[in-house]
Write an enzyme that holds these catalytic residues in place. Structure first.
Site, PDB file in Angstrom:
ATOM      1  N   CYS A 136     -70.056  -3.228 -81.759  1.00 52.38           N
ATOM      2  CA  CYS A 136     -70.570  -3.645 -80.447  1.00 52.38           C
ATOM      3  C   CYS A 136     -71.387  -2.532 -79.810  1.00 52.38           C
ATOM      4  O   CYS A 136     -70.830  -1.536 -79.334  1.00 52.38           O
ATOM      5  CB  CYS A 136     -69.408  -4.040 -79.544  1.00 52.38           C
ATOM      6  N   CYS A 139     -70.760  -2.109 -75.996  1.00 54.45           N
ATOM      7  CA  CYS A 139     -69.469  -1.485 -75.663  1.00 54.45           C
ATOM      8  C   CYS A 139     -69.475   0.005 -75.989  1.00 54.45           C
ATOM      9  O   CYS A 139     -68.930   0.808 -75.237  1.00 54.45           O
ATOM     10  CB  CYS A 139     -68.319  -2.126 -76.440  1.00 54.45           C
ATOM     11  N   ASP A 140     -70.030   0.374 -77.126  1.00 58.83           N
ATOM     12  CA  ASP A 140     -69.805   1.734 -77.657  1.00 58.83           C
ATOM     13  C   ASP A 140     -71.056   2.604 -77.745  1.00 58.83           C
ATOM     14  O   ASP A 140     -70.947   3.787 -78.087  1.00 58.83           O
ATOM     15  CB  ASP A 140     -69.180   1.635 -79.069  1.00 58.83           C
TER      16      ASP A 140
END
Ligand code: NAP
Length: 310
Positions: A136, A139-140
């Protein structure tokens, strides 16, 4: 035991659209979603091909709008923040849906639980998930600010997320196993023009290096067998999706990859069980097609219930 006209499994674009249409038809409807509404929308940075948003829309914004639209004060949809363990068809008129905390009865089920990320299936991959390997970008991505990373895949996800990550990281090695991308031309051209993306065609990751975290990879060229060792801190894997429904009823027809087969009205081979969105066997997996599937499944479910009651 609580009973419903329709239970929708999954709160992504397909499930939310199905629920929207079901409650507007006056059906007593529940959605079972183990996480938050929106599904994969939360892992998508900018969406620029969803009709009606010519300037694009963020995944979380579209998720909020879809979720809000389902709320119908006259016929509220019942929410279960829970996991489906099993669906047991009992007759053409009734199905048992077992959650981890209770059991529900319903006349129809719409399975719209999406799909899960496919892994690379190479040594040490599991060890490095969360310690260098991510699925992701949204997200990261920030964990890899100004670092070197690889993106694996050749579809729209790999291309689109590489463009997003290119604004955060120092350099991206975009690794694709063939010499042609599967993703859309518009993203291919942008990727090719992005200075900090180096494309490695015909290449696969042979080995992951590192002790407590990822520190590098060895890439093999599948055409000439040459190998290249690259030092990097992160890998984003976008190599497609696999069905994620371990709870499907026995006997439901799936394709060779495990995605649910339906007719064009979203009906499976089991009366009263419909499927919509990415879990369905089909070629085009888009938010727009998930939404279309959801509307179609709800409409078919409504007609099915009318015939049952006739
Ligand atoms: P995808 O289209 O299935 O592409 C997966 C890519 O990963 C392919 O290029 C495939 O290579 C490669 N691959 C598969 N298994 C691999 C392995 N074990 N090792 C290395 N590479 C592997 O998946 P996706 O890009 O996640 O997209 C999923 C669906 O969502 C698609 O329908 C896509 O169009 C849609 N989507 C749309 C948008 C958009 O329109 N904005 C954005 C994201 C996703 P091959 O090409 O050789 O098979």
């Amino acid at each position: 035991m609580k009973s419903f006209d329709a239970i929708v499994i999954g709160g992504g674009p397909a499930g939310l659209t199905a629920a929207l249409y079901l409650v507007r038809s006056g059906l007593k409807t529940a959605i079972v979603e183990k996480l938050i509404d929106g599904g994969q929308l939360h892992q998508t940075s900018a969406i620029d091909n969803y009709p009606g948003f010519p300037k694009g829309i963020q995944g979380y914004e579209l998720s909020d709008l879809l979720s809000e639209h389902v709320n119908n004060p006259e016929n509220p949809v019942v929410r279960f923040r829970d996991e489906v363990i099993e669906i047991i068809p009992q007759s053409d008129k009734q199905h048992l849906v077992k959650l981890s905390s209770e059991e529900l009865l319903t006349k129809v089920v719409i399975v719209a639980c999406g799909a899960k990320y496919r892994k690379l299936n190479i040594a040490k991959e599991s060890e490095f998930i969360g310690k260098g390997i991510s699925f992701c970008a949204l997200c990261d991505g920030n964990f890899f600010r100004n670092q070197d990373i690889a993106v694996v895949g050749g579809g729209n996800s790999a291309l689109e997320e590489s463009l997003y990550l290119s604004k955060i990281v120092k350099k991206i090695y975009l690794i694709h196993r063939r010499d042609q991308f599967r993703g859309s031309k518009i993203y291919q051209e942008k990727v090719e023009k992005t200075a900090n993306i180096e494309i490695l065609y015909d290449s696969v990751i042979k080995e992951l290096h590192g002790d407590n975290g990822l520190s590098g990879i060895t890439v093999t060229n599948v055409k000439n067998g040459s190998e290249r060792k690259i030092d990097l801190q992160g890998i984003f894997v976008f190599v497609g999706f696999e069905p994620s429904a371990g709870f499907l009823p026995k006997g439901i027809e799936v394709d060779s990859q495990g995605f649910i087969k339906t007719d064009q009205e979203m009906l499976t081979n089991i009366p009263g069980i419909f499927a919509a969105g990415d879990i369905r066997s089909k070629n085009c997996r888009q938010i727009a097609t998930a939404v279309g599937d959801g509307a179609c499944a709800a409409n078919s479910a409504f007609s099915y219930l009318e015939n049952l009651n006739a």
